[in-house]
Design a protein around this motif. Structure first.
Motif, PDB file in Angstrom:
ATOM      1  N   TYR A 286       1.173  -1.277  -0.133  1.00 15.29           N
ATOM      2  CA  TYR A 286      -0.181   0.437  -0.246  1.00 15.29           C
ATOM      3  C   TYR A 286       0.948   0.936  -0.198  1.00 15.29           C
ATOM      4  N   PHE A 287       1.667   1.518   0.447  1.00 17.26           N
ATOM      5  CA  PHE A 287       3.008   2.275   1.070  1.00 17.26           C
ATOM      6  C   PHE A 287       2.216   2.844   2.343  1.00 17.26           C
ATOM      7  N   TYR A 288       3.654   3.517   2.548  1.00 17.55           N
ATOM      8  CA  TYR A 288       3.088   3.450   4.435  1.00 17.55           C
ATOM      9  C   TYR A 288       1.783   4.846   4.810  1.00 17.55           C
ATOM     10  N   PRO A 289       1.887   6.277   3.824  1.00 12.20           N
ATOM     11  CA  PRO A 289       1.081   6.755   3.698  1.00 12.20           C
ATOM     12  C   PRO A 289      -0.414   6.817   3.587  1.00 12.20           C
ATOM     13  N   PHE A 290      -0.442   5.739   2.214  1.00 10.70           N
ATOM     14  CA  PHE A 290      -1.706   4.886   1.683  1.00 10.70           C
ATOM     15  C   PHE A 290      -2.369   4.424   2.623  1.00 10.70           C
ATOM     16  N   PHE A 291      -1.493   3.601   3.591  1.00 10.23           N
ATOM     17  CA  PHE A 291      -1.963   2.254   4.117  1.00 10.23           C
ATOM     18  C   PHE A 291      -2.330   3.428   5.081  1.00 10.23           C
ATOM     19  N   LEU A 292      -2.031   4.081   5.553  1.00  5.06           N
ATOM     20  CA  LEU A 292      -2.535   5.339   6.717  1.00  5.06           C
ATOM     21  C   LEU A 292      -3.690   5.707   6.527  1.00  5.06           C
ATOM     22  N   LEU A 293      -3.956   6.490   5.606  1.00  3.71           N
ATOM     23  CA  LEU A 293      -5.159   6.856   4.597  1.00  3.71           C
ATOM     24  C   LEU A 293      -6.391   5.519   4.924  1.00  3.71           C
ATOM     25  N   PHE A 294      -5.545   4.230   4.561  1.00  2.00           N
ATOM     26  CA  PHE A 294      -6.542   2.836   4.528  1.00  2.00           C
ATOM     27  C   PHE A 294      -7.055   2.429   5.930  1.00  2.00           C
ATOM     28  N   LEU A 295      -6.333   2.963   6.799  1.00  2.00           N
ATOM     29  CA  LEU A 295      -6.498   2.683   8.470  1.00  2.00           C
ATOM     30  C   LEU A 295      -7.474   3.457   8.950  1.00  2.00           C
ATOM     31  N   ILE A 296      -7.395   4.791   8.451  1.00  2.00           N
ATOM     32  CA  ILE A 296      -8.080   5.434   8.599  1.00  2.00           C
ATOM     33  C   ILE A 296      -9.524   5.367   7.907  1.00  2.00           C
ATOM     34  N   GLY A 297      -9.707   4.294   6.769  1.00  2.00           N
ATOM     35  CA  GLY A 297     -11.387   4.786   6.411  1.00  2.00           C
ATOM     36  C   GLY A 297     -11.442   3.303   6.773  1.00  2.00           C
TER      37      GLY A 297
END
Length: 516
Positions: A286-297
């Motif tokens: 996912y790559f770290y910043p986009f994985f963070l968005l995934f977790l937020i979602g």
């Protein structure tokens, strides 16, 4: 404004991939096999289509053959197909996200996809993945977008696109099965009709396949890759049992030691190691910043599912993908980021939810307009991800391309050039040596000759000349010990030394020409 944003996302995606296109020094090794298959198709060498490392016909190879008819360069044609499908995947992704979000959030989601490094890199490699992404996301879109009069047509289109995705990568068959099961257990009206229309293209493909098998007298398992699917189901359990047995054997060799205690725990917790592998590669793919968005979602997904049951379908597909990837770890204990497209694509709706929440938070926190908050999030994504995709790739392996091109320069390409080298190098060396030859020579042959030099030098030479081998590339890492000494001591009448190179993966390399 929306059109300008869409144009920006599309141009950025294409530009990033075009930069990666030119920064990639050499094709990936598997790419040599797909290009070989495309060459066999283009030149009408039907007996060679399935005869070189690939036991099935890939639609990717068909696309490469078509691109070569226009571009007249095999490497550019293969990479151009990946570039095209990797970029165009943004279209079905935008349509899919547009079913759940405002257009600006859908475009921001497309921007996130365009920036994820694994999707940039693989969009310029000679791999089947971009073709698979394109058809799979279209399959998801048509399934979730079916409503009213569109229901029948969109179910047929969803099935057709998923079949095309499964043709590119067999893992895509998972979503055909998941969609079929989802329809069976769904509570929608006219469920039987929906199932019938979804199954219709699948039945047509099966019937056409059976007809083709009867005409060409081929094996059904080869056409439908049944053996490969069966292996992916049964092999993980077998390999897990074998692994536990091997760890037990290692334990008994060092009783009472620290290593023995560790192996005892590892033997009972192998499932946890596999789970850790899945978590690690989910994050890096996912790559770290986009994985963070995934977790937020993720928070609030249950409530959203109650409001829109179509989200449940994508969640089920995502969960099924993770299970399949987990099973795959037990089968091979190897994993690559690109495999996680299987999970990322159906779960990308959670990135959309994460973007929605992030934009909303920034808007309230800093009292900004929606458009300004969205621009801030998009600029932050670009700043985080852009440098990752701007680095040269595989430049250290350029030496293998240079060796192959040197052979081609010495011999020309009127006839096939046969090279004997070790298995890790044979695809690259043979591929580049024969790149301009008008035919489809298999780049994965003659590596078996490497071991014969240690047994008997004279037999080695007889085998070389019997197969018409013109060049031998010796390397320090993969040839038997003492093989170079045998060649240098006895080979002055059989070999002429052409050049020397070195690479970290091979150690020293020496190219010999086989003399008459």
């Amino acid at each position: 404004m929306k059109k300008k944003f869409a144009l920006f996302v599309l141009c950025l995606a294409f530009g990033l991939r075009l930069v990666a296109f030119f920064l990639t020094a050499i094709i990936n090794q598997d790419g040599a096999l797909y290009i070989h298959q495309a060459r066999a198709i283009y030149w009408g060498l039907w007996d060679s289509v399935l005869g070189c490392g690939i036991g099935y016909l890939s639609n990717y190879s068909i696309f490469i053959a078509g691109a070569y008819a226009v571009l007249r360069d095999w490497v550019i044609a293969a990479k151009a197909v990946s570039l095209l499908f990797g970029t165009l995947t943004l279209i079905p992704l935008y349509l899919l996200l547009g079913e759940f979000f405002r257009r600006y959030i859908a475009l921001a989601g497309c921007l996130a996809f365009a920036l994820i490094p694994v999707f940039v890199d693989k969009s310029v490699d000679v791999v089947r993945d971009p073709v698979y992404w394109f058809f799979l996301v279209f399959g998801f879109y048509f399934f979730v977008a079916r409503r009213g009069a569109k229901n029948r047509l969109f179910l047929i289109l969803s099935s057709v696109f998923m079949i095309m995705a499964a043709w590119a990568r067999v893992e895509g068959a998972l979503f055909i099965a998941v969609t079929f099961i989802y329809l069976i257990f769904s509570k929608e009206a006219r469920k039987t009709e929906s199932i019938a229309f979804f199954v219709l293209p699948i039945a047509a493909v099966v019937l056409l396949g059976i007809g083709g098998l009867m005409i060409f007298d081929a094996a059904g398992g080869d056409l439908f890759r049944i053996g490969e699917i069966e292996s992916r189901v049964s092999a993980p359990l077998i390999n897990y049992v074998n692994l536990r047995g091997e760890l037990l054997e290692l334990m008994t060799q060092q009783p009472g030691s620290t290593v023995s205690g560790f192996l005892h725990k590892a033997r009972n917790l192998a499932w946890l190691v596999a789970l850790g592998t899945i978590v690690k590669y989910t994050i890096t793919a996912y790559f770290y910043p986009f994985f963070l968005l995934f977790l937020i979602g993720i928070p609030g997904t249950r409530e959203r599912v109650r409001q829109d049951r179509r989200i449940l379908y994508l969640v089920v597909c995502s969960g099924s993908a993770l299970i399949l990837l987990y099973i795959h770890v037990f089968q091979t204990w190897t994993m690559f980021n690109r495999f996680f497209a299987l999970f990322i694509l159906p779960s990308f709706i959670l990135v959309g939810f994460g973007l929605e929440k992030t934009v909303e938070y920034i808007r309230y926190r800093f009292r900004l307009r929606d458009s300004v908050a969205l621009i801030a999030v998009c600029l932050l994504m670009v700043a985080c991800a852009l440098p990752k995709s701007m680095n040269p790739r595989e430049t250290d392996k350029l030496v293998f391309k240079q060796i192959g091109e040197l052979i081609a320069e010495r011999e020309g390409n009127e006839q096939e050039i046969k090279v004997a080298t070790s298995l890790p190098l044979t695809r690259w060396i043979s591929f580049y040596a024969n790149l301009d030859y008008k035919g489809a020579p298999c780049p994965e042959r003659n590596y078996d000759l490497v071991d014969s030099v240690q047994k008997d030098y004279e037999t080695f030479v007889v085998k070389l000349k019997g197969r018409g081998i013109q060049y031998v590339l010796w390397d320090e890492r993969h040839w038997p010990k003492g093989s170079l000494e045998s060649i240098l001591a006895q080979g002055s009448r059989d070999f002429m030394r052409i050049g020397d190179w070195r690479h970290p993966d091979t150690g020293a390399m020496i190219l010999f020409e086989v003399t008459e």
